[in-house]
Scaffold this motif. Sequence first.
Motif, PDB file in Angstrom:
ATOM      1  N   THR A  99       0.941  -0.992   0.125  1.00 52.00           N
ATOM      2  CA  THR A  99      -0.150  -0.063   0.051  1.00 52.00           C
ATOM      3  C   THR A  99       0.797   1.253  -0.123  1.00 52.00           C
ATOM      4  O   THR A  99       2.004   1.418   0.695  1.00 52.00           O
ATOM      5  N   ASN A 102      -0.358   7.472  -4.031  1.00 52.48           N
ATOM      6  CA  ASN A 102      -0.388   7.809  -5.331  1.00 52.48           C
ATOM      7  C   ASN A 102       0.455   9.160  -5.712  1.00 52.48           C
ATOM      8  O   ASN A 102      -0.058  10.379  -5.413  1.00 52.48           O
ATOM      9  N   THR A 113      -7.252   0.179 -14.575  1.00 55.52           N
ATOM     10  CA  THR A 113      -6.769  -1.117 -14.104  1.00 55.52           C
ATOM     11  C   THR A 113      -5.568  -1.736 -14.866  1.00 55.52           C
ATOM     12  O   THR A 113      -5.357  -0.965 -16.063  1.00 55.52           O
ATOM     13  N   GLY A 118      -1.160   1.019 -11.279  1.00 57.00           N
ATOM     14  CA  GLY A 118      -2.359   1.041 -10.075  1.00 57.00           C
ATOM     15  C   GLY A 118      -3.391   1.617 -10.450  1.00 57.00           C
ATOM     16  O   GLY A 118      -3.576   1.984 -11.296  1.00 57.00           O
ATOM     17  N   LEU A 127      -2.456   3.759  -3.242  1.00 57.40           N
ATOM     18  CA  LEU A 127      -2.523   2.732  -4.334  1.00 57.40           C
ATOM     19  C   LEU A 127      -2.155   1.281  -3.645  1.00 57.40           C
ATOM     20  O   LEU A 127      -1.110   0.963  -2.838  1.00 57.40           O
ATOM     21  N   GLU A 128      -2.754   0.264  -3.895  1.00 57.76           N
ATOM     22  CA  GLU A 128      -2.754  -1.125  -3.345  1.00 57.76           C
ATOM     23  C   GLU A 128      -2.158  -1.894  -4.498  1.00 57.76           C
ATOM     24  O   GLU A 128      -2.712  -2.002  -5.520  1.00 57.76           O
ATOM     25  N   ILE A 129      -1.195  -2.732  -4.033  1.00 56.65           N
ATOM     26  CA  ILE A 129      -0.730  -3.926  -5.278  1.00 56.65           C
ATOM     27  C   ILE A 129      -0.710  -5.139  -4.301  1.00 56.65           C
ATOM     28  O   ILE A 129      -0.119  -5.127  -3.342  1.00 56.65           O
ATOM     29  N   TYR A 130      -1.033  -6.431  -5.131  1.00 57.18           N
ATOM     30  CA  TYR A 130      -0.951  -7.500  -4.618  1.00 57.18           C
ATOM     31  C   TYR A 130      -0.202  -8.347  -5.717  1.00 57.18           C
ATOM     32  O   TYR A 130      -0.354  -8.316  -6.793  1.00 57.18           O
ATOM     33  N   SER A 326      -1.494  -7.849  -9.395  1.00 56.57           N
ATOM     34  CA  SER A 326      -2.908  -7.210  -9.339  1.00 56.57           C
ATOM     35  C   SER A 326      -3.029  -6.073  -8.446  1.00 56.57           C
ATOM     36  O   SER A 326      -2.509  -6.026  -7.438  1.00 56.57           O
ATOM     37  N   THR A 327      -3.753  -5.043  -8.766  1.00 59.99           N
ATOM     38  CA  THR A 327      -4.112  -3.968  -7.752  1.00 59.99           C
ATOM     39  C   THR A 327      -5.209  -4.355  -7.020  1.00 59.99           C
ATOM     40  O   THR A 327      -5.704  -3.481  -6.074  1.00 59.99           O
ATOM     41  N   SER A 337      -2.970 -10.375 -15.320  1.00 61.49           N
ATOM     42  CA  SER A 337      -2.445 -10.295 -14.146  1.00 61.49           C
ATOM     43  C   SER A 337      -1.081 -10.930 -14.389  1.00 61.49           C
ATOM     44  O   SER A 337      -0.180 -11.016 -13.255  1.00 61.49           O
TER      45      SER A 337
END
Length: 467
Positions: A99, A102, A113, A118, A127-130, A326-327, A337
Amino acid sequence: MLAGCNLAPKYIRPLGAVPVDLPNGGVYPVAPSDAPDLTRIGWRDFFTDPRLRTTIETGLANNRDLRIAAGNVLQARALYRVQRADLLPSLNATGGATTTNNVQGTGGAGAGTGTGGGVATGGSSHLEIYQLGLGVSAFEVDLFGRVRNLSRAAQEQYFASEEAQRATRISLIAEIATAWLTMASDQEQLKLSRQTLGAFAETRRLTSAQFRIGVASELEARQADTNYQSARNDIAALQTQVAQDQNALNLLVGTTVPADQLPDGLGSGNATLDALPGNVSSELLLRRPDVLQAEHQLIAENANIGAARAAFFPNISLTATLGTLSTALSGLFGGGSFTYSAGPSLSLPIFDAGRNKGNLDYARASQQVALATYEKAIQTAFREVADALAQRGTIDEQVAAQTARAGSAQVAARLSDARYRAGVDSFLVSLDAQRTAYAAQQALVTTRLARASNLIAVYRTLGGGLQ
């Protein structure tokens, strides 16, 4: 082709450290044509006394030195497995969630997307990134055999530790047997001293009685007492020695040896097979565990030279990952992804202030030390076998001579006592004959112990006792 390179020097077993044949002729015995190969006779067959066999079995189960040697083998095997693992890439699974703010401050009601960017919605500044991945990190492509040689060195050290354990086992069997027989010999000496004390006590009593009535002189009485007190001293010293022998045996066995397993005397010393070794040559020495241990260490140092040489050449490593990004947590396995990365790298030493050259010089010097150690191990084995065989060639003659001497001394003591009582010889002659007979019997027990110990030494130096 590069992956097949190996910069380690080719190993050739050193020759010429000892003569091809063991000494023969002169004091060295000549074995009959049907003489057994002692190295193929198990220790349970070689040692014929059941109490001694049981004691050795207990020692093999409890001796701490043998346990240390077994632990060293386990350590060396584990280190070899660690080093061998470098030959294959390590595959790691990774996962993470990040996390962050931005930095562009994107706002508005729109949404976007993507796999490499992000999403910021509703004016959000976060901004969240997994991500999930499977990858290889810094795997060295072993083009010049550095990793393979390090693995080979670790393997040879493992083999050396196994041979060290085998050598410890052989030595332990021989040490327990020798300690057991030494205790038996001291008990035999104690029996002899007690018997002699009885004879000296009777002579002392008679001489003292004769001195009181004026038949014998005080000199004779004092000399008889001297013999008696000397035997008393021998008994006290031997009692201490027997106790110390048992302490030494308990230490070797690793526990207290039960009384029913302890010897009660040496007798004729026939606790082992009485056989000369057959087909003995210096080639046999190369199969001794201590010699094989030194050879494995020499091979390991050869491999270390190869690893040190490879350090002068380029090092290529590879880092690669395969996964999904992915976000949104729910989008990790959605379309678009998928992600991957691959990053080979090359490192070529240009200037290291002589570090690699020093490592190579050290590896070469270590190899020379290992070579000298191996040759010394062979020479030591040669000397041990030659010494044991030299004594084996004459020990039977020594036992026969001491047996005859003890028998003659006992007869001479009886005759001298009879002549003294008949008034033919002086009391000094009789006392001297008694002392000579006592000393001859003591020497016979010592020689029988030397013969039994020599049979064990021949068996041990030839590498017997593994089965």
